[in-house]
Write a protein that holds these residues in place. Structure first.
Motif, PDB file in Angstrom:
ATOM      1  N   ALA A  38     -19.634 123.704  -9.941  1.00 21.11           N
ATOM      2  CA  ALA A  38     -20.905 123.029 -10.704  1.00 21.11           C
ATOM      3  C   ALA A  38     -22.194 123.538 -10.529  1.00 21.11           C
ATOM      4  N   ASP A  39     -22.348 124.164  -9.375  1.00 14.89           N
ATOM      5  CA  ASP A  39     -23.721 124.874  -9.309  1.00 14.89           C
ATOM      6  C   ASP A  39     -23.614 126.374  -9.974  1.00 14.89           C
ATOM      7  N   ALA A 147     -17.170 121.267 -21.268  1.00 16.22           N
ATOM      8  CA  ALA A 147     -17.956 122.498 -20.288  1.00 16.22           C
ATOM      9  C   ALA A 147     -17.961 123.518 -21.076  1.00 16.22           C
ATOM     10  N   ASP A 150     -21.395 125.259 -20.595  1.00 23.63           N
ATOM     11  CA  ASP A 150     -22.274 125.173 -19.535  1.00 23.63           C
ATOM     12  C   ASP A 150     -22.849 126.501 -19.110  1.00 23.63           C
ATOM     13  N   SER A 212     -11.339 118.253 -17.032  1.00 22.85           N
ATOM     14  CA  SER A 212     -12.576 118.243 -16.513  1.00 22.85           C
ATOM     15  C   SER A 212     -13.522 117.213 -17.284  1.00 22.85           C
ATOM     16  N   ARG A 214     -17.533 116.023 -17.433  1.00 17.21           N
ATOM     17  CA  ARG A 214     -19.038 116.585 -17.651  1.00 17.21           C
ATOM     18  C   ARG A 214     -19.742 116.526 -16.549  1.00 17.21           C
ATOM     19  N   ARG A 215     -19.969 117.651 -15.932  1.00 19.35           N
ATOM     20  CA  ARG A 215     -20.833 117.502 -14.749  1.00 19.35           C
ATOM     21  C   ARG A 215     -22.342 117.020 -14.536  1.00 19.35           C
ATOM     22  N   ARG A 216     -22.976 117.472 -15.773  1.00 18.56           N
ATOM     23  CA  ARG A 216     -24.142 117.246 -16.042  1.00 18.56           C
ATOM     24  C   ARG A 216     -24.469 117.046 -17.568  1.00 18.56           C
TER      25      ARG A 216
END
Length: 387
Positions: A38-39, A147, A150, A212, A214-216
């Motif tokens: 994620a980072d 994603a 991203d 997946s 969406r992480r952000r």
């Protein structure tokens, strides 16, 4: 179309194609941008570049490797003459060698980071891809397609060797990967050669790539205001996809297809972009127009197709499927069909000879049109405004 026998064992798909003058090889690694840390978006892409560097230095005469990172899979392909088969297979085995990215020097990492940054710049200049990814974030957040954008030229600098090492250790292993190989050799001999190179090993019990989320929240402020209509093939419909399902999606979002034609008749405008994004958990086909026309226009267009032009979509899909069935088999095409089977994004070569079923295709068209989603793109983000 000539029937092709595919043998599968311990992570290898092998097929003999009589008369083939060369071998076509492909390796599917179960990792991609949808499972990046994620980072550190872009980790899988950099790992792909470093893997190619590793493989091309593993043998004296390596094949010319092509590679690309997708949603839940990273794919490597090459072609080789029969006498080059041993070196080619050894190079592919080197892709999954137990080597840490940190063993490669900082210069190599930075060189591949710059190469990935350049590829992202080129891709970012393509409005169809960028619009499709933004729409996926709103319409298909559980497929992994959300994603797709991203990783950017700004975020790629956050990827470290530790990120790459973790991803490589988890997924770049023989038991996690699937090799596809096609040539004019008995399939069993192809399997034996792959095993001798270290590629035929029992499947690893590790987890499969997961859908997946969406992480952000991300926005793409460079996108122009647009509106469009999309069709999602996911869930049971995706799992039961017929050989002609891709042709149905292509026909729905073709710039000369019935949906685009209906909008052109209503508004006098041609599409800005069209795209089909593919993931093992779903396919999203989209048509986009510049501006901010009311949702009623697109809903009316989709309604016209639903009521009067299903036959046109089916006919276009039937023609495309017929051309595919009638096209001569070549090693690269058969290899790519095996790759699609291995990564879960396609139906595989065995179904290519299945005759077109008009009733099933028409039923799929109606399902997709009934589930059509109308959206608006503004301030770099897509918003669903109708269906």
């Amino acid at each position: 179309m000539t029937a092709v026998t595919v043998l599968e064992t311990d992570g290898v798909l092998a097929a003999r194609l009589p008369g083939a003058e060369y071998l076509a090889l492909g390796l599917v690694v179960p990792t991609g941008f949808a499972v990046d840390p994620a980072d550190a978006p872009g980790t899988a892409h950099i790992a792909e570049h470093l893997a190619v560097r590793r493989a091309t230095t593993a043998v004296a005469q390596p094949p010319a490797l092509a590679a690309f990172t997708r949603c839940h899979a990273t794919v490597f392909t090459a072609e080789a003459l029969p006498e080059q088969a041993t070196d080619a297979l050894r190079a592919f085995a080197a892709l999954t060698a137990p080597v840490r990215a940190a063993a490669q020097d900082d210069q190599a990492l930075e060189q591949e980071r710059r190469a990935v940054r350049h590829e992202l710049e080129v891709t970012a200049a393509q409005p169809a891809w960028r619009i499709g990814a933004a729409v996926a974030a709103a319409l298909a957040p559980g497929t992994g397609l959300a994603a797709e954008h991203d990783a950017t030229v700004d975020t790629i600098g956050a990827v470290t060797r530790d990120h790459v090492d973790g991803l490589v250790a988890a997924d770049y292993r023989p038991g996690r990967c699937i090799l596809a190989v096609v040539g004019d050799l008995p399939a069993r001999e192809l399997l034996e050669r792959a095993a001798q190179a270290g590629l035929g090993v029992p499947p690893d019990p590790g987890p499969a790539p997961q859908p997946s989320v969406r992480r952000r929240a991300r926005r793409d402020p460079g996108l122009p205001p647009a509106h469009g209509v999309s069709f999602l093939l996911a869930g049971p419909a995706r799992a039961a996809m017929d050989p002609w399902s891709p042709a149905v999606l292509d026909a729905l979002v073709s710039p000369s297809g019935p949906v685009a034609t209906a909008v052109r008749e209503l508004s006098g405008t041609a599409p800005l972009a069209h795209t089909v994004l593919k993931c093992r958990y779903g396919w999203l086909a989209s048509l986009a127009w510049r501006g901010d026309a009311p949702a009623a226009l697109l809903a009316d267009a989709a309604g016209r197709v639903r009521d009067a032009a299903v036959d046109r979509v089916v006919a276009a899909a039937a023609r495309a499927h017929g051309r595919a069935r009638g096209a001569p088999q070549v090693p690269t095409r058969l290899r790519d069909e095996l790759i699609a089977q291995a990564e879960g994004s396609g139906v595989g070569p065995a179904s290519a000879g299945v005759p077109f079923d008009v009733e099933r295709a028409a039923a799929l068209v109606r399902v997709l049109l009934d589930g059509a989603r109308v959206w608006r793109l503004r301030d770099g983000a897509a918003e669903v405004i109708g269906g």
